[in-house]
Write an enzyme that holds these catalytic residues in place. Structure first.
Site, mmCIF file in Angstrom:
data_model
loop_
_atom_site.group_PDB
_atom_site.id
_atom_site.type_symbol
_atom_site.label_atom_id
_atom_site.label_comp_id
_atom_site.label_asym_id
_atom_site.label_seq_id
_atom_site.Cartn_x
_atom_site.Cartn_y
_atom_site.Cartn_z
ATOM 1 N N TYR A 233 9.927 11.576 16.733
ATOM 2 C CA TYR A 233 8.738 11.644 17.594
ATOM 3 C C TYR A 233 8.948 12.531 18.826
ATOM 4 O O TYR A 233 8.324 12.310 19.860
ATOM 5 C CB TYR A 233 8.316 10.230 18.016
ATOM 6 N N HIS A 364 -2.372 0.490 -4.324
ATOM 7 C CA HIS A 364 -2.473 0.791 -2.892
ATOM 8 C C HIS A 364 -2.808 2.276 -2.708
ATOM 9 O O HIS A 364 -2.138 3.152 -3.256
ATOM 10 C CB HIS A 364 -1.188 0.424 -2.147
ATOM 11 N N ALA A 365 -3.841 2.551 -1.922
ATOM 12 C CA ALA A 365 -4.379 3.913 -1.820
ATOM 13 C C ALA A 365 -3.359 4.905 -1.270
ATOM 14 O O ALA A 365 -2.581 4.583 -0.369
ATOM 15 C CB ALA A 365 -5.602 3.899 -0.914
ATOM 16 N N HIS A 394 -10.186 8.054 4.939
ATOM 17 C CA HIS A 394 -8.787 8.050 5.386
ATOM 18 C C HIS A 394 -7.935 8.938 4.476
ATOM 19 O O HIS A 394 -7.202 9.808 4.940
ATOM 20 C CB HIS A 394 -8.275 6.606 5.384
ATOM 21 N N GLU A 395 -8.046 8.709 3.182
ATOM 22 C CA GLU A 395 -7.206 9.466 2.233
ATOM 23 C C GLU A 395 -7.557 10.947 2.256
ATOM 24 O O GLU A 395 -6.673 11.801 2.197
ATOM 25 C CB GLU A 395 -7.350 8.894 0.818
ATOM 26 N N HIS A 398 -5.803 12.859 4.861
ATOM 27 C CA HIS A 398 -4.462 13.317 4.460
ATOM 28 C C HIS A 398 -4.566 14.616 3.661
ATOM 29 O O HIS A 398 -3.840 15.578 3.900
ATOM 30 C CB HIS A 398 -3.786 12.260 3.570
ATOM 31 N N GLU A 422 -2.001 9.783 9.760
ATOM 32 C CA GLU A 422 -2.780 8.578 9.465
ATOM 33 C C GLU A 422 -4.092 8.527 10.243
ATOM 34 O O GLU A 422 -4.988 7.755 9.904
ATOM 35 C CB GLU A 422 -1.955 7.323 9.767
ATOM 36 N N HIS A 524 3.799 -1.943 2.256
ATOM 37 C CA HIS A 524 4.693 -1.002 2.937
ATOM 38 C C HIS A 524 6.110 -1.524 3.092
ATOM 39 O O HIS A 524 7.014 -0.748 3.389
ATOM 40 C CB HIS A 524 4.092 -0.638 4.299
ATOM 41 N N ARG A 533 3.395 4.268 12.371
ATOM 42 C CA ARG A 533 2.401 5.342 12.253
ATOM 43 C C ARG A 533 0.963 4.812 12.306
ATOM 44 O O ARG A 533 0.081 5.459 12.857
ATOM 45 C CB ARG A 533 2.620 6.106 10.946
ATOM 46 N N TYR A 534 0.719 3.645 11.733
ATOM 47 C CA TYR A 534 -0.652 3.133 11.682
ATOM 48 C C TYR A 534 -1.088 2.595 13.041
ATOM 49 O O TYR A 534 -2.252 2.650 13.392
ATOM 50 C CB TYR A 534 -0.797 2.050 10.604
HETATM 51 O O1 X8Z Z 1 -1.749 2.133 3.864
HETATM 52 C C1 X8Z Z 1 -2.769 2.557 4.361
HETATM 53 C C2 X8Z Z 1 -3.555 3.674 3.671
HETATM 54 C C3 X8Z Z 1 -2.661 4.589 2.940
HETATM 55 S S1 X8Z Z 1 -1.688 5.537 3.999
HETATM 56 C C4 X8Z Z 1 -4.527 3.071 2.697
HETATM 57 N N1 X8Z Z 1 -3.271 2.009 5.483
HETATM 58 C C5 X8Z Z 1 -2.612 0.905 6.155
HETATM 59 C C6 X8Z Z 1 -2.663 -0.363 5.322
HETATM 60 O O2 X8Z Z 1 -3.457 -0.407 4.366
HETATM 61 O O3 X8Z Z 1 -1.952 -1.298 5.630
HETATM 62 C C7 X8Z Z 1 -4.474 2.449 6.193
HETATM 63 C C8 X8Z Z 1 -4.648 1.469 7.313
HETATM 64 C C9 X8Z Z 1 -3.358 0.723 7.439
HETATM 65 ZN ZN ZN Z 2 -2.721 6.934 5.139
#
Ligand code: X8Z
Ligand code: ZN
Length: 627
Positions: A233, A364-365, A394-395, A398, A422, A524, A533-534
């Site tokens: 960072y 998971h997206a 969101h996607e 990216h 993100e 995650h 990051r989120y």
């Molecule tokens: O994982 C994600 C995206 C993919 S980078 C769908 N997000 C986090 C989650 O779902 O926990 C977006 C918001 C937070």
């Molecule tokens: Zn994302």
């Protein structure tokens, strides 16, 4: 390079939020791979001089570019069709990636000590040194063991199941159910079955994975894997932690008001036996499997009158019979309205937009750029609802970022920092205002809520955006603790629940013990995708949004601003995106917003009227909880 949650590969390679499938290649195969990786490593050839460092970087960038395209293909096939074979294919390349990543990172650490490096080379060396999400030590077989374990963790998650009314359901269906159910016995069943089934089997693997990754990080000169994650960072890991806490401090009072109000409404709906008036909120009552976003229970908390915003995105999409592909087209339409190019034809041919029948996939997206150029794709199990409408934006954020920086050298094929990556799509989705919904034909003009409904609109937004903050914060507080040893394996579950209580003020619906491993029930964690990051993105997106609204000359309340169709915003945005990771993130932030600091102020400004309203509602109540 693309972002990755890949264990074996780099934070820079593979799909954004993507995992590689990995399965242990046979031992002999692993040995052969290690040798191949060694042979291909251009490392030691270059002299320890500034010119030698430049040559080293040039050779590494070429090597990793070539590896990343084929590795991404293996990872894509694996994530969209999980079998033993695709696990093995992805593992094959994952293993090479780990080996190369460790070798290059070590060389990078050595070259970093050379005096008189030019700024780009110095920057790239630092990126390369910390690029692995999980490193492995040089001990024979460690990289292979790390890959086996992480494969098993990811697969366990991907194949996870919950139950509802005693019937087995997949993870994506369980997530949807958590948003829709209003029966506490049923939400407790889905919540508990998911956490127990998915998390429990991961505990031993996770413990071992942490050991290996920490040994790897230490060899690269970091205190532990968490310090390695915090090294990317443009500041020291300690400075990063301080900034992280400072940002949370700015927003804590707003969260506490929202918590207090929501608890009261849940108590009114369910009664003391389900949700007491004081103390933490029961985690399964908040409309989301992880209690990370609460917008799905807006109906439960909406105040009479002002709370009736007159529309609901899920209902609008369903009423207009929109399909998942229609939803993605609408998302693309926002980006093209800013003057950005349409997605390539291959995006539509190759993306996974809905869950395919008859095979296991990772739902998971995620967003991918398979060739570091324009082979862009998303992978989702899209449902026609408001959550997935936002996730699509969101996607695509990216994907548009990936394409914008595709002319950068390999080590700069990334966001200014991972929080930027993100934040882009979420920032775009903040423009999904009632007025915008009219413009795209989803909402009748007569249904646009007037100013008297602003409280409702803001509360609906806060339930997602503000509620997320402490979750976004605590996930990596837990992992940093796990990595630095302050949370021992015997305290994994207790440590997780303690942080959930301390920051989110929530409590599990059922008794948990150290036989459980609830962190594993969040994608995650088994996928080893860093999460800070989120948290950063949640704050940054409001900074971007305010800047875009200022650029477009918006004078009304911030939350009513939509910059849909504004080409000037598009140009300025693209200028920031094109920079990729080539400059320290404050430069990128300045290019778009004029400031060099991450700040909670724009988010606070957006929600200021709501915060005042919440304080009014909460008067005389005992807010807060004992952690
Ligand atoms: O994982 C994600 C995206 C993919 S980078 C769908 N997000 C986090 C989650 O779902 O926990 C977006 C918001 C937070
Ligand atoms: Zn994302």
């Amino acid at each position: 390079m693309k972002l990755a949650a890949s264990v074996s590969l780099f934070a820079l390679a593979l799909g954004a939020c993507a995992t590689t499938g990995r399965n242990l290649p046979l031992e002999a195969e692993a040995d052969r791979l290690e040798q191949a990786a060694d042979a291909a490593t251009p490392a030691t050839a270059a002299a320890r001089t500034p010119e030698g460092a430049r040559q080293f970087i040039a050779a590494v960038e070429k090597d990793l570019f070539d590896l990343s395209t084929i590795s991404s293909r293996a990872a894509w096939v694996n994530a969209t069709h999980i079998t033993d074979d695709t696990d093995a294919l992805a593992a094959y390349f994952g293993t090479i990636g780990t080996e190369k990543g460790v070798a290059y990172a070590k060389e990078a650490a050595e070259f970093s000590k050379v005096q008189g490096l030019d700024p780009d080379t110095a920057r790239k060396l630092n990126i390369l040194r910390g690029a692995l999400v999980l490193a492995a030590p040089s001990t024979g077989g460690a990289a292979a063991e790390l890959n086996t374990i992480s494969t098993r963790l990811s697969s366990t998650y991907g194949k996870g199941r919950a139950t509802l009314d005693g019937k087995t359901i997949t993870g994506d269906v369980a997530e949807e159910a958590m948003g829709e159910l209003r029966n506490p016995a049923k939400t407790a069943e889905v919540w508990t079955s998911w956490h127990t089934n998915v998390g429990r089997p991961m505990r031993t693997d996770y413990t071992r994975m942490v050991e290996i990754a920490n040994a790897g990080a230490k060899e690269l000169g970091y205190a532990d894997s968490g310090a390695m994650w915090r090294s990317q960072y443009d500041m020291s890991p300690e400075e990063f932690s301080a900034m992280y806490d400072r940002l949370w401090g700015e927003l804590t009072p707003l969260y506490n008001q929202l918590h207090c109000y929501t608890r009261d409404r849940l108590n009114a709906k369910y009664g003391n036996s389900v949700q007491p008036k004081n103390g933490p909120i029961r985690a399964d009552l908040l409309g989301n499997m992880w209690a990370q976003e609460w917008g799905n229970i807006y109906d439960v908390v909406a105040p009479k009158g002002a709370g009736d915003v007159g529309y609901d995105i899920t209902d609008l999409l369903k009423a207009k019979k929109k399909t998942p592909t229609d939803m993605v087209k609408i998302g693309e339409g926002f980006y093209t309205s800013l003057g950005l190019a349409p997605l390539p034809e291959t995006f539509w041919q190759r993306s996974q937009i809905v869950r395919p029948e008859g095979r296991e996939v990772i739902c998971h997206a995620s967003a991918w750029d398979l060739d570091n150029k324009d082979d862009l794709r998303i992978k989702m199990c899209t449902k026609v609802n408001g959550d997935d409408f936002v996730t699509i934006h969101h996607e695509l954020g990216h994907n548009y970022y990936q394409r914008a920086y595709n002319k950068q050298p390999y080590l700069y094929l990334n966001g200014a920092n991972d929080g930027f990556h993100e934040a882009i799509g979420d920032f775009i989705a903040l423009s999904v205002t009632p007025e915008y919904l009219v413009q795209i034909g989803l909402l009748d003009r007569a249904k646009v809520p007037d100013a008297s409904k602003d409280t409702g609109l803001l509360l609906r937004q806060a339930m997602d955006k503000v509620a997320f903050l402490p979750f976004g914060l605590m996930v990596d507080k837990w992992r940093w603790g796990v990595f630095d040893g302050s949370i021992s394996p015997q305290q994994y579950e207790a440590g997780w629940n303690q942080l959930r209580l301390q920051y989110q003020g929530i409590t599990p619906p059922t008794q948990r013990s150290e036989a459980d491993f609830d962190p594993g029930a969040k994608y995650h964690i088994p996928a080893s995708t860093p999460y800070a990051r989120y948290f950063l993105a949640r704050i940054l997106q409001f900074q971007f949004y305010k800047a875009a609204c200022d650029m477009s000359g918006w004078k009304g309340p911030l939350h009513r601003c939509s910059f849909y169709g504004n080409k000037q915003v598009g140009q300025r945005l693209n200028a920031m995106l094109e920079m990729g990771a080539s400059k320290p993130w404050p430069d990128a932030l300045e290019a778009f917003t004029g400031t060099r600091e991450m700040s909670g102020k724009p988010m606070l400004e957006y929600f200021a009227p709501l915060q005042r309203w919440l304080e009014e509602q909460n008067k005389g109540k005992t807010c807060g909880w004992q952690a």
